[in-house]
Scaffold this motif. Structure first.
Motif, PDB file in Angstrom:
ATOM      1  N   TYR A 218      20.088  76.026  75.773  1.00  0.00           N
ATOM      2  CA  TYR A 218      19.414  75.454  76.934  1.00  0.00           C
ATOM      3  C   TYR A 218      18.708  76.540  77.736  1.00  0.00           C
ATOM      4  CZ  TYR A 218      23.423  72.387  76.022  1.00  0.00           C
ATOM      5  OH  TYR A 218      24.382  71.620  75.436  1.00  0.00           O
ATOM      6  N   SER A 219      17.607  76.143  78.329  1.00  0.00           N
ATOM      7  CA  SER A 219      16.938  77.017  79.276  1.00  0.00           C
ATOM      8  C   SER A 219      16.724  76.212  80.542  1.00  0.00           C
ATOM      9  CB  SER A 219      15.600  77.474  78.696  1.00  0.00           C
ATOM     10  OG  SER A 219      14.853  78.138  79.682  1.00  0.00           O
ATOM     11  N   GLU A 220      17.011  76.814  81.670  1.00  0.00           N
ATOM     12  CA  GLU A 220      16.896  76.062  82.916  1.00  0.00           C
ATOM     13  C   GLU A 220      15.445  75.646  83.140  1.00  0.00           C
ATOM     14  OE1 GLU A 220      17.639  76.227  87.533  1.00  0.00           O
ATOM     15  OE2 GLU A 220      18.197  78.048  86.495  1.00  0.00           O
ATOM     16  N   GLY A 221      15.259  74.420  83.595  1.00  0.00           N
ATOM     17  CA  GLY A 221      13.892  73.951  83.831  1.00  0.00           C
ATOM     18  C   GLY A 221      13.324  73.170  82.664  1.00  0.00           C
ATOM     19  N   ILE A 222      13.983  73.233  81.502  1.00  0.00           N
ATOM     20  CA  ILE A 222      13.571  72.416  80.369  1.00  0.00           C
ATOM     21  C   ILE A 222      14.650  71.343  80.202  1.00  0.00           C
ATOM     22  CG2 ILE A 222      12.957  72.391  77.928  1.00  0.00           C
ATOM     23  CD1 ILE A 222      11.187  74.268  79.219  1.00  0.00           C
ATOM     24  N   GLY A 223      14.259  70.090  80.299  1.00  0.00           N
ATOM     25  CA  GLY A 223      15.245  69.012  80.294  1.00  0.00           C
ATOM     26  C   GLY A 223      15.784  68.657  78.928  1.00  0.00           C
ATOM     27  N   PHE A 224      15.347  69.358  77.889  1.00  0.00           N
ATOM     28  CA  PHE A 224      15.795  69.079  76.527  1.00  0.00           C
ATOM     29  C   PHE A 224      16.334  70.384  75.948  1.00  0.00           C
ATOM     30  CE2 PHE A 224      12.180  66.569  77.719  1.00  0.00           C
ATOM     31  CZ  PHE A 224      12.528  65.276  77.381  1.00  0.00           C
ATOM     32  N   PRO A 225      17.332  70.304  75.039  1.00  0.00           N
ATOM     33  CA  PRO A 225      17.786  71.547  74.406  1.00  0.00           C
ATOM     34  C   PRO A 225      16.604  72.228  73.694  1.00  0.00           C
ATOM     35  CG  PRO A 225      19.290  69.755  73.887  1.00  0.00           C
ATOM     36  CD  PRO A 225      18.105  69.142  74.584  1.00  0.00           C
TER      37      PRO A 225
ATOM     38  N   VAL B 216      20.784  68.253  79.785  1.00  0.00           N
ATOM     39  CA  VAL B 216      20.788  69.718  79.864  1.00  0.00           C
ATOM     40  C   VAL B 216      21.318  70.181  81.221  1.00  0.00           C
ATOM     41  CG1 VAL B 216      19.354  71.795  79.874  1.00  0.00           C
ATOM     42  CG2 VAL B 216      19.030  70.068  78.104  1.00  0.00           C
TER      43      VAL B 216
ATOM     44  N   ILE C 224      14.467  62.143  85.377  1.00  0.00           N
ATOM     45  CA  ILE C 224      15.733  62.701  84.883  1.00  0.00           C
ATOM     46  C   ILE C 224      15.592  63.109  83.409  1.00  0.00           C
ATOM     47  CG2 ILE C 224      18.180  62.243  84.486  1.00  0.00           C
ATOM     48  CD1 ILE C 224      17.457  62.306  87.422  1.00  0.00           C
ATOM     49  N   GLN C 225      14.970  62.247  82.612  1.00  0.00           N
ATOM     50  CA  GLN C 225      14.843  62.526  81.185  1.00  0.00           C
ATOM     51  C   GLN C 225      14.127  63.860  80.948  1.00  0.00           C
ATOM     52  OE1 GLN C 225      11.945  60.251  79.120  1.00  0.00           O
ATOM     53  NE2 GLN C 225      12.846  60.597  77.111  1.00  0.00           N
ATOM     54  N   TYR C 226      13.075  64.107  81.722  1.00  0.00           N
ATOM     55  CA  TYR C 226      12.318  65.333  81.557  1.00  0.00           C
ATOM     56  C   TYR C 226      12.993  66.536  82.209  1.00  0.00           C
ATOM     57  CZ  TYR C 226       8.232  63.516  79.159  1.00  0.00           C
ATOM     58  OH  TYR C 226       7.402  63.002  78.212  1.00  0.00           O
ATOM     59  N   GLY C 227      14.063  66.276  82.959  1.00  0.00           N
ATOM     60  CA  GLY C 227      14.762  67.393  83.585  1.00  0.00           C
ATOM     61  C   GLY C 227      14.057  67.939  84.810  1.00  0.00           C
ATOM     62  N   VAL C 228      13.057  67.206  85.327  1.00  0.00           N
ATOM     63  CA  VAL C 228      12.398  67.625  86.563  1.00  0.00           C
ATOM     64  C   VAL C 228      13.359  67.427  87.729  1.00  0.00           C
ATOM     65  CG1 VAL C 228      10.425  67.207  88.059  1.00  0.00           C
ATOM     66  CG2 VAL C 228      10.178  67.002  85.588  1.00  0.00           C
TER      67      VAL C 228
ATOM     68  N   ARG D 235      18.291  69.294  92.019  1.00  0.00           N
ATOM     69  CA  ARG D 235      17.164  68.395  92.322  1.00  0.00           C
ATOM     70  C   ARG D 235      17.626  66.951  92.089  1.00  0.00           C
ATOM     71  NH1 ARG D 235      13.967  71.398  87.889  1.00  0.00           N
ATOM     72  NH2 ARG D 235      16.040  70.923  87.110  1.00  0.00           N
TER      73      ARG D 235
ATOM     74  N   THR E   5      23.763  73.134  82.325  1.00  0.00           N
ATOM     75  CA  THR E   5      23.337  74.317  83.073  1.00  0.00           C
ATOM     76  C   THR E   5      23.799  74.268  84.529  1.00  0.00           C
ATOM     77  OG1 THR E   5      21.190  73.274  83.469  1.00  0.00           O
ATOM     78  CG2 THR E   5      21.327  74.778  81.619  1.00  0.00           C
TER      79      THR E   5
ATOM     80  N   ASN F 126      20.526  64.417  83.794  1.00  0.00           N
ATOM     81  CA  ASN F 126      19.874  64.968  82.604  1.00  0.00           C
ATOM     82  C   ASN F 126      20.918  65.690  81.742  1.00  0.00           C
ATOM     83  OD1 ASN F 126      18.704  67.708  81.418  1.00  0.00           O
ATOM     84  ND2 ASN F 126      17.085  66.186  81.361  1.00  0.00           N
TER      85      ASN F 126
ATOM     86  N   GLN G 274       7.650  64.127  74.252  1.00  0.00           N
ATOM     87  CA  GLN G 274       8.560  64.425  75.355  1.00  0.00           C
ATOM     88  C   GLN G 274       8.910  65.900  75.379  1.00  0.00           C
ATOM     89  OE1 GLN G 274      11.908  61.929  74.679  1.00  0.00           O
ATOM     90  NE2 GLN G 274      12.378  62.785  72.700  1.00  0.00           N
ATOM     91  N   GLY G 275       8.863  66.438  76.569  1.00  0.00           N
ATOM     92  CA  GLY G 275       9.295  67.813  76.746  1.00  0.00           C
ATOM     93  C   GLY G 275       8.555  68.788  75.860  1.00  0.00           C
TER      94      GLY G 275
END
Lengths: 213, 421
Positions: free
Chosen positions: B277-284, A192, A60-64, A4, A196, A190, B114-115
């Motif tokens: 990490y889990s995909e879809g979560i932007g933070f560890p 993470v 980006i920060q939120y990983g969206v 994304r 990933t 991001n 956040q997150g």
């Protein structure tokens, strides 16, 4: 795994699309003049989001979004926890400190009254960081536009602003005292997603670095 | 009276979500216990001087501070590890080493939400104090994986890095200005800035930093040991290799990636660092590492390692995978009683003994009982009838309460060990 990508609408947009095309991605759908804000390109397994430049680091920060294109100026002002991967070279402008050519016009009077430096800016974080690194105590005055006016009418001694050619500054009788940073567009990621989707991102990064020479 | 509000960044958690969060914490605790960790409860607030002993400037700023009655400064815990280390030094130095301790609870930070992490958030984690070997760090990785599996997370990755690798390279840079700017660029994850410094200021191990973000995966250990010469970094690579080997021996290599590019609080960690990490979560969702200096700040020098899960982030990751999250709660039956007869009370007691949750509402005769309800199923008892009402409104009349009991057992069985799979 789908990648994304958040793109900055506006000045960086056209150059960003050219770069994406150069590295072999299909961007035709993104060129259409529609109001759509998200595009899926199945053949590349990519989803694009079109954002306001100042919002790109948030997505980006939120990983969206996994990666994005945004100006260094935005990154410096927001200080978000994102990876800065590639200097894309385009969208050049710089953060400058400027003051009136003829300082007697306003700042002398104000110096005597306040005894410290007043700086007007749209970018308070960049301004604070710059002056605190220099060990100068300043009062930062946050404005939302036409910052050049502030020193001319006695609101501040100096300004910190983005300049590309510097013409607006000259037209308003301001001279550049210092350049804080040259700001070009950056590819960001991001933290993470860097783990990933490492393969996907690093392939794109090396292609871009190659294309940029 | 104005509508009540709560301060920003805080939240109420309603029964459904609370049961999911309790389920997550309970499953995690079971795994921690199964590895021999004992649960401790530490104070919600402590002396600021205790909590800030090893934290960086950032976390010190983020603490909620206030004054105790005697004027000393106290703060709400911003994380648990410092408190657990303080507890170990103060109370447990006479115990055989290593100490295996775990905790679950809330922590507090002034930071923008956040997150899924608000200003008050929940953590569950372990600390292993008194063992400096790579096996101790491997145990962290294994317990992290086992607890993520236990809560039902199916897609996740765990990365293991070594903070001394970067520290060795940074400290080996002779020119102080370059050293500081390299360090700042790394902490900001600014690889553009880093490369620009490297192209101007060559130094012996610059290549390791240039390739930092790709120093991950199976080959990174061999690759990294070619790129550095300083003793600290070489020892770090060797240590990471030992940890990863141990984790592989125990059969977990499929979800674990060695990653020398993990940048995680360089001031605090002194060895291995872990992130989940889990995909879809932007933070560890999980993180931790080795912190050999912390206990010595309290006067008892012991090596230590640990990690914690961010419970809300983990909850969010689970909800992304499966919105119908499981909990340990048995089915809820609502009994609507117009009779006020003791037989209905007995019926409820029997249901509870059978493992159901039962809410008994005594209502007036002829009441409108077609109320919406959070119960899975309702039983309505009047002077003349007994009926079972499904959550969709379907009503079936049965002969008496004992038939209702049997019918419930058919329609809504209490699974033995429900939620344990």
């Amino acid at each position: 795994m789908k990648l994304r990508i958040a793109l900055s609408k506006g000045e960086l947009y056209k150059n960003t699309l050219s770069l994406l095309e150069t590295v072999g991605l299909s961007v035709d759908a993104l060129r259409d003049d529609t109001r759509k804000l998200s595009f899926k390109v199945e053949e590349d397994d990519i989803e694009y989001f079109i954002c306001r430049p100042t919002d790109v680091p948030v997505y980006i920060q939120y990983g969206v979004a996994d990666i994005g294109v945004v100006g260094k100026d935005v990154l410096m002002e927001q200080g978000k926890d994102v990876y800065e991967l590639v200097d894309l070279g385009f969208g050049g402008c710089r953060f400058v400190v400027a003051e009136p050519e003829d300082p007697s016009s306003s700042s002398d009077v104000m110096d005597r009254r306040h005894g410290h430096l007043l700086v007007a800016t749209k970018y308070p974080k960049v301004t604070e960081d710059y002056f605190s690194t220099k060990g100068v105590q300043v009062e930062v005055i946050k404005l939302h536009g036409n910052v050049e006016l502030a020193p001319l009418v006695g609101l501040s001694h100096q300004i910190v602003d983005l300049a590309s050619s510097g013409r607006t500054l000259r037209d308003n009788g301001l001279r550049i005292v210092d350049t804080i940073e040259e700001c070009t567009a950056r590819l960001i990621a991001n933290p993470v997603s860097m783990k990933t989707k490492h393969e996907h991102i690093s392939t794109l990064v090396s292609k871009m670095q190659e294309a940029l020479g | 009276m104005a509508t009540p509000t709560i301060p920003s960044g805080l939240r109420d958690i309603l029964p459904r979500e609370t049961s999911e969060i309790r389920y997550i914490e309970e499953r995690i605790a079971q795994v921690f216990q199964s590895f021999g960790y004992g649960e401790v409860i530490v104070p919600t607030f402590e002396y600021y001087s205790t909590l800030s002993v090893e934290t960086g400037e950032l976390l010190s700023k983020e603490m909620f501070k206030f004054f105790d009655q005697d004027g000393s400064m106290v703060a709400l815990r911003p994380e648990m590890t410092t408190s657990v280390a303080r507890l170990a030094v103060q109370r447990m130095t006479d115990q055989p080493l290593p100490l295996r301790l775990f905790y679950r609870g809330n922590a507090f930070r002034h930071e923008p939400p956040q997150g899924g992490q608000a200003r008050e958030f929940r953590q569950a984690g372990i600390e292993l104090i008194g063992d400096s070997g790579p096996d101790a760090d491997a145990e962290m990785v294994v317990v992290m994986i086992e607890s993520l599996r236990a809560v039902g997370l199916s897609s996740f990755q765990v990365s293991v890095g070594q903070s001394e690798f970067l520290r060795g390279i940074i400290e080996n840079i002779e020119d102080e200005r370059t050293r500081l700017s390299v360090r700042a660029a790394l902490l900001n994850r600014d690889l553009v800035g880093l490369n620009s410094i490297l192209s101007k200021e060559g130094f012996a191990e610059a290549a390791a930093l240039e390739q930092l973000s790709s120093l991950r995966g199976g080959d990174c250990i061999a690759q990294a040991s070619q790129l550095v010469q300083n003793t600290m970094s070489l020892a770090a690579v060797e240590n990471l290799s030992a940890i990863v080997d141990r984790v592989a021996t125990m059969g977990y290599s499929d979800v674990v990636t060695p990653d020398l590019g993990i940048i995680r609080n360089l001031d605090y960690y002194t060895g291995a660092v872990f992130e989940g990490y889990s995909e879809g979560i932007g933070f560890p969702i999980s993180g931790g590492g080795r912190y050999d200096r912390l206990t010595s700040e309290f006067g008892w020098s012991q090596p230590a390692t640990g990690f914690q899960h961010g419970v809300e982030r983990l909850h969010y990751a689970l909800a992304l995978e499966n919105p119908e999250m499981r909990t340990d709660l048995p089915p809820l039956v609502r009994v609507i009683d117009e009779t006020n007869d003791k037989s209905v009370v007995d019926f409820c007691s029997q249901l509870r003994r059978n493992g159901y949750r039962v809410a008994l509402d005594a209502v007036a005769e002829g009441s409108d009982t077609s109320l919406s309800t959070c119960a899975h199923i309702s039983v309505r008892v009047t002077h003349t009838s007994v009926s079972i009402v499904e959550s969709n409104g379907n009503e079936d009349f049965v002969a008496d309460l004992s038939v209702a009991l049997a019918e419930l057992g058919q329609r809504l069985p209490v699974l033995v060990g429900s939620g344990k799979e």
